[in-house]
Write a protein that holds these residues in place. Structure first.
Motif, PDB file in Angstrom:
ATOM      1  N   LEU A  12       0.856  -1.193   0.000  1.00  0.00           N
ATOM      2  CA  LEU A  12       0.000   0.000   0.000  1.00  0.00           C
ATOM      3  C   LEU A  12       0.884   1.232   0.000  1.00  0.00           C
ATOM      4  CD1 LEU A  12      -2.940  -0.514   2.531  1.00  0.00           C
ATOM      5  CD2 LEU A  12      -3.047  -0.389   0.043  1.00  0.00           C
ATOM      6  N   THR A  13       0.420   2.280  -0.669  1.00  0.00           N
ATOM      7  CA  THR A  13       1.100   3.572  -0.652  1.00  0.00           C
ATOM      8  C   THR A  13       0.415   4.459   0.390  1.00  0.00           C
ATOM      9  OG1 THR A  13      -0.332   4.634  -2.279  1.00  0.00           O
ATOM     10  CG2 THR A  13       1.543   3.353  -3.138  1.00  0.00           C
ATOM     11  N   PRO A  14       0.992   5.618   0.696  1.00  0.00           N
ATOM     12  CA  PRO A  14       0.344   6.539   1.630  1.00  0.00           C
ATOM     13  C   PRO A  14      -1.048   6.990   1.171  1.00  0.00           C
ATOM     14  CG  PRO A  14       2.635   7.141   1.360  1.00  0.00           C
ATOM     15  CD  PRO A  14       2.330   6.088   0.339  1.00  0.00           C
ATOM     16  N   LEU A  15      -1.320   6.893  -0.135  1.00  0.00           N
ATOM     17  CA  LEU A  15      -2.640   7.259  -0.661  1.00  0.00           C
ATOM     18  C   LEU A  15      -3.611   6.082  -0.621  1.00  0.00           C
ATOM     19  CD1 LEU A  15      -1.549   9.411  -3.742  1.00  0.00           C
ATOM     20  CD2 LEU A  15      -2.285  10.191  -1.478  1.00  0.00           C
ATOM     21  N   ASN A  16      -3.200   5.009   0.081  1.00  0.00           N
ATOM     22  CA  ASN A  16      -4.026   3.804   0.235  1.00  0.00           C
ATOM     23  C   ASN A  16      -4.302   3.111  -1.100  1.00  0.00           C
ATOM     24  OD1 ASN A  16      -5.032   2.146   2.276  1.00  0.00           O
ATOM     25  ND2 ASN A  16      -7.128   2.801   1.867  1.00  0.00           N
ATOM     26  N   LYS A  17      -3.349   3.204  -2.023  1.00  0.00           N
ATOM     27  CA  LYS A  17      -3.434   2.533  -3.319  1.00  0.00           C
ATOM     28  C   LYS A  17      -2.529   1.313  -3.301  1.00  0.00           C
ATOM     29  CE  LYS A  17      -5.948   5.739  -5.303  1.00  0.00           C
ATOM     30  NZ  LYS A  17      -7.261   5.549  -5.827  1.00  0.00           N
ATOM     31  N   GLN A  18      -2.982   0.226  -3.906  1.00  0.00           N
ATOM     32  CA  GLN A  18      -2.172  -0.982  -3.966  1.00  0.00           C
ATOM     33  C   GLN A  18      -1.182  -0.934  -5.126  1.00  0.00           C
ATOM     34  OE1 GLN A  18      -4.375  -4.650  -3.928  1.00  0.00           O
ATOM     35  NE2 GLN A  18      -4.923  -4.418  -1.793  1.00  0.00           N
ATOM     36  N   VAL A  19       0.017  -1.452  -4.860  1.00  0.00           N
ATOM     37  CA  VAL A  19       1.069  -1.579  -5.861  1.00  0.00           C
ATOM     38  C   VAL A  19       1.555  -3.024  -5.805  1.00  0.00           C
ATOM     39  CG1 VAL A  19       3.403  -0.883  -6.522  1.00  0.00           C
ATOM     40  CG2 VAL A  19       1.804   0.806  -5.617  1.00  0.00           C
ATOM     41  N   THR A  20       1.644  -3.674  -6.965  1.00  0.00           N
ATOM     42  CA  THR A  20       2.121  -5.046  -7.027  1.00  0.00           C
ATOM     43  C   THR A  20       3.461  -5.086  -7.740  1.00  0.00           C
ATOM     44  OG1 THR A  20      -0.144  -5.889  -7.107  1.00  0.00           O
ATOM     45  CG2 THR A  20       1.599  -7.387  -7.837  1.00  0.00           C
ATOM     46  N   ILE A  21       4.417  -5.742  -7.116  1.00  0.00           N
ATOM     47  CA  ILE A  21       5.721  -5.980  -7.719  1.00  0.00           C
ATOM     48  C   ILE A  21       5.817  -7.481  -7.967  1.00  0.00           C
ATOM     49  CG2 ILE A  21       8.219  -5.892  -7.383  1.00  0.00           C
ATOM     50  CD1 ILE A  21       7.738  -3.350  -5.722  1.00  0.00           C
ATOM     51  N   SER A  22       6.090  -7.854  -9.211  1.00  0.00           N
ATOM     52  CA  SER A  22       6.137  -9.258  -9.607  1.00  0.00           C
ATOM     53  C   SER A  22       7.551  -9.657  -9.986  1.00  0.00           C
ATOM     54  CB  SER A  22       5.223  -9.505 -10.808  1.00  0.00           C
ATOM     55  OG  SER A  22       3.892  -9.177 -10.490  1.00  0.00           O
ATOM     56  N   LEU A  23       7.949 -10.846  -9.555  1.00  0.00           N
ATOM     57  CA  LEU A  23       9.255 -11.401  -9.900  1.00  0.00           C
ATOM     58  C   LEU A  23       9.053 -12.792 -10.483  1.00  0.00           C
ATOM     59  CD1 LEU A  23      11.208 -10.395  -6.685  1.00  0.00           C
ATOM     60  CD2 LEU A  23      11.319  -9.303  -8.904  1.00  0.00           C
ATOM     61  N   ASN A  24       9.609 -13.025 -11.659  1.00  0.00           N
ATOM     62  CA  ASN A  24       9.492 -14.328 -12.309  1.00  0.00           C
ATOM     63  C   ASN A  24      10.446 -15.343 -11.697  1.00  0.00           C
ATOM     64  OD1 ASN A  24       7.596 -13.359 -14.159  1.00  0.00           O
ATOM     65  ND2 ASN A  24       9.180 -12.700 -15.573  1.00  0.00           N
ATOM     66  N   MET A  39      10.356  -7.461   1.741  1.00  0.00           N
ATOM     67  CA  MET A  39       9.338  -6.416   1.622  1.00  0.00           C
ATOM     68  C   MET A  39       9.584  -5.306   2.641  1.00  0.00           C
ATOM     69  SD  MET A  39       5.966  -8.765   0.843  1.00  0.00           S
ATOM     70  CE  MET A  39       4.818  -7.420   0.435  1.00  0.00           C
ATOM     71  N   ASP A  40       9.946  -5.687   3.872  1.00  0.00           N
ATOM     72  CA  ASP A  40      10.256  -4.686   4.903  1.00  0.00           C
ATOM     73  C   ASP A  40      11.440  -3.822   4.474  1.00  0.00           C
ATOM     74  OD1 ASP A  40       8.213  -5.467   6.638  1.00  0.00           O
ATOM     75  OD2 ASP A  40       9.501  -6.883   7.723  1.00  0.00           O
ATOM     76  N   THR A  41      12.455  -4.452   3.880  1.00  0.00           N
ATOM     77  CA  THR A  41      13.633  -3.715   3.412  1.00  0.00           C
ATOM     78  C   THR A  41      13.263  -2.757   2.290  1.00  0.00           C
ATOM     79  OG1 THR A  41      15.099  -5.526   4.050  1.00  0.00           O
ATOM     80  CG2 THR A  41      15.948  -3.951   2.423  1.00  0.00           C
ATOM     81  N   MET A  42      12.439  -3.210   1.384  1.00  0.00           N
ATOM     82  CA  MET A  42      12.003  -2.352   0.272  1.00  0.00           C
ATOM     83  C   MET A  42      11.288  -1.117   0.802  1.00  0.00           C
ATOM     84  SD  MET A  42      10.761  -5.427  -2.237  1.00  0.00           S
ATOM     85  CE  MET A  42      10.161  -4.456  -3.602  1.00  0.00           C
ATOM     86  N   ILE A  43      10.471  -1.289   1.827  1.00  0.00           N
ATOM     87  CA  ILE A  43       9.740  -0.160   2.423  1.00  0.00           C
ATOM     88  C   ILE A  43      10.714   0.752   3.174  1.00  0.00           C
ATOM     89  CG2 ILE A  43       8.049   0.481   4.182  1.00  0.00           C
ATOM     90  CD1 ILE A  43       6.545  -2.169   3.378  1.00  0.00           C
ATOM     91  N   ALA A  44      11.565   0.168   3.998  1.00  0.00           N
ATOM     92  CA  ALA A  44      12.476   0.955   4.834  1.00  0.00           C
ATOM     93  C   ALA A  44      13.474   1.767   4.016  1.00  0.00           C
ATOM     94  CB  ALA A  44      13.231   0.028   5.790  1.00  0.00           C
ATOM     95  N   ALA A  56       4.401   1.978   1.496  1.00  0.00           N
ATOM     96  CA  ALA A  56       4.228   2.325   2.901  1.00  0.00           C
ATOM     97  C   ALA A  56       4.003   1.115   3.801  1.00  0.00           C
ATOM     98  CB  ALA A  56       3.060   3.287   3.059  1.00  0.00           C
ATOM     99  N   SER A  57       3.336   0.082   3.289  1.00  0.00           N
ATOM    100  CA  SER A  57       3.069  -1.097   4.114  1.00  0.00           C
ATOM    101  C   SER A  57       2.849  -2.321   3.236  1.00  0.00           C
ATOM    102  CB  SER A  57       1.856  -0.875   5.017  1.00  0.00           C
ATOM    103  OG  SER A  57       0.694  -0.670   4.239  1.00  0.00           O
TER     104      SER A  57
END
Length: 74
Positions: A12-24, A39-44, A56-57
């Protein structure tokens, strides 16, 4: 018949929008704890910026298996 896998991490972003990151082709031994840590590292580290802001989360993560059965090829 071909089978492929994709790891989909949803944030989720601060605007409460979902973002998907895909890895093959994620490794077969991948654990939930490893994915959550990444995922925590990507956010931090704030390494991704989207049109709706930074990550954001965490929302979810899943591995999707797809089997393709070729019926016809010209």
């Amino acid at each position: 018949m071909a089978t492929t896998q994709v790891l989909k991490m949803v944030f989720l972003t601060p605007l409460n929008k979902q973002v998907t990151i895909s890895l093959n082709n994620p490794k077969d031994t991948l654990t939930a704890a490893e994915v959550q840590g990444v995922m925590d590292t990507m956010i931090a580290r704030n390494i991704f910026m989207t049109t709706n802001g930074e990550l954001a989360s965490k929302v979810s993560a899943r591995i999707i298996d797809t089997t393709t059965n070729e019926l016809f090829t010209a």
